[in-house]
Design an enzyme around this catalytic site. Structure first.
Site, PDB file in Angstrom:
ATOM      1  N   TYR A 199       1.937   1.964  13.853  1.00 55.63           N
ATOM      2  CA  TYR A 199       2.767   2.872  13.068  1.00 55.63           C
ATOM      3  C   TYR A 199       2.251   4.299  13.123  1.00 55.63           C
ATOM      4  O   TYR A 199       1.070   4.552  13.286  1.00 55.63           O
ATOM      5  CB  TYR A 199       2.904   2.405  11.628  1.00 55.63           C
ATOM      6  CG  TYR A 199       1.618   2.251  10.850  1.00 55.63           C
ATOM      7  CD1 TYR A 199       1.223   3.199   9.917  1.00 55.63           C
ATOM      8  CD2 TYR A 199       0.807   1.137  11.023  1.00 55.63           C
ATOM      9  CE1 TYR A 199       0.055   3.048   9.181  1.00 55.63           C
ATOM     10  CE2 TYR A 199      -0.355   0.972  10.294  1.00 55.63           C
ATOM     11  CZ  TYR A 199      -0.723   1.927   9.374  1.00 55.63           C
ATOM     12  OH  TYR A 199      -1.881   1.783   8.650  1.00 55.63           O
TER      13      TYR A 199
ATOM     14  N   ASP B   7      -6.732  -6.341  -1.574  1.00 51.46           N
ATOM     15  CA  ASP B   7      -5.311  -6.488  -1.882  1.00 51.46           C
ATOM     16  C   ASP B   7      -5.071  -7.464  -3.031  1.00 51.46           C
ATOM     17  O   ASP B   7      -4.115  -7.315  -3.786  1.00 51.46           O
ATOM     18  CB  ASP B   7      -4.530  -6.921  -0.642  1.00 51.46           C
ATOM     19  CG  ASP B   7      -4.350  -5.786   0.354  1.00 51.46           C
ATOM     20  OD1 ASP B   7      -4.748  -4.637   0.047  1.00 51.46           O
ATOM     21  OD2 ASP B   7      -3.809  -6.037   1.447  1.00 51.46           O
TER      22      ASP B   7
ATOM     23  N   HIS C  39       0.817  -1.213   0.000  1.00 48.60           N
ATOM     24  CA  HIS C  39       0.000   0.000   0.000  1.00 48.60           C
ATOM     25  C   HIS C  39       0.852   1.265   0.000  1.00 48.60           C
ATOM     26  O   HIS C  39       1.960   1.273   0.514  1.00 48.60           O
ATOM     27  CB  HIS C  39      -0.881   0.048   1.260  1.00 48.60           C
ATOM     28  CG  HIS C  39      -1.748  -1.150   1.437  1.00 48.60           C
ATOM     29  ND1 HIS C  39      -1.995  -1.691   2.672  1.00 48.60           N
ATOM     30  CD2 HIS C  39      -2.426  -1.914   0.554  1.00 48.60           C
ATOM     31  CE1 HIS C  39      -2.798  -2.733   2.544  1.00 48.60           C
ATOM     32  NE2 HIS C  39      -3.073  -2.895   1.267  1.00 48.60           N
TER      33      HIS C  39
ATOM     34  N   LYS D 258       6.155   6.694   7.244  1.00 46.10           N
ATOM     35  CA  LYS D 258       5.665   5.900   8.365  1.00 46.10           C
ATOM     36  C   LYS D 258       6.824   5.467   9.256  1.00 46.10           C
ATOM     37  O   LYS D 258       7.910   5.167   8.772  1.00 46.10           O
ATOM     38  CB  LYS D 258       4.948   4.644   7.857  1.00 46.10           C
ATOM     39  CG  LYS D 258       3.739   4.941   6.997  1.00 46.10           C
ATOM     40  CD  LYS D 258       3.158   3.673   6.398  1.00 46.10           C
ATOM     41  CE  LYS D 258       1.982   4.013   5.495  1.00 46.10           C
ATOM     42  NZ  LYS D 258       1.482   2.828   4.801  1.00 46.10           N
TER      43      LYS D 258
END
Length: 182
Positions: free
Chosen positions: A132, A170, A62, A72
């Site tokens: 995260y 996904d 992603h 991130k």
């Protein structure tokens, strides 16, 4: 904290100093000043996320595009994952290169993933709590990704195919070739 440059430019492995005694352990999971001094990156995180997954789950690959791209800072609070990043920045010397790293709740290592990288992870333990920080807010219209089992990338997720759990979303992401030619 120890910061190590990964093989991908701007992507760092961060090893915090962990203090342990008979009661358990303590570590500082983030310190703005130390992060900036050790990476040279001036960043402001604005959103924290957490996911819970089971063994065999693969999430990714992603990323967000344009003004809503996200850097991130990733870690695992419980369990073990194979974390995978792909440099999607066309002007980067590591463009389309990938890097994998095992993050666990025991090693407390973190991975800093800069803007312009695709990201995914595979759950290698029974239960995983994955956390995260992001430096930009989630924006659904800017969401994008690459198919996790893309033949060009040929990522070894370390989970047998018959045990992989992948969302329908996904499974329907474009291949790298399709994404690059769109």
């Amino acid at each position: 904290m120890t910061v190590k440059q990964s093989p991908l430019k701007g992507c760092f492995v961060i090893e915090p100093q962990v203090f342990e005694d008979e009661r358990g352990s303590f570590f500082e999971s983030f310190n703005q000043k130390s992060f900036e001094e050790n990476t040279g990156i001036d960043i402001e995180f604005v959103q924290d996320n957490q996911s819970v997954s089971q063994y065999g789950t693969i999430r990714g690959l992603h990323f967000q595009t344009g003004d809503f791209a996200q850097a991130k800072l990733i870690r695992v609070a419980k369990g073990k994952v194979l974390d995978v990043v792909v440099d999607m920045r066309p002007d980067s010397e590591t463009y389309l290169k990938q890097f994998s790293y095992v993050l666990t709740g025991e090693n407390n290592h973190q991975l800093f993933v800069p803007r312009g990288f695709a990201h995914g992870f595979a759950c290698l333990s029974e239960d995983v709590i994955f956390v995260y920080k992001c430096d930009n807010y989630y924006h659904k219209a800017s969401e994008s990704g690459i198919l996790y089992n893309d033949n060009t990338l040929n990522i070894d997720w370390q989970i047998p195919k018959q045990e992989q759990i992948v969302s329908e979303k996904d499974q329907n992401l474009p291949t790298l070739e399709t994404y690059l030619n769109s």
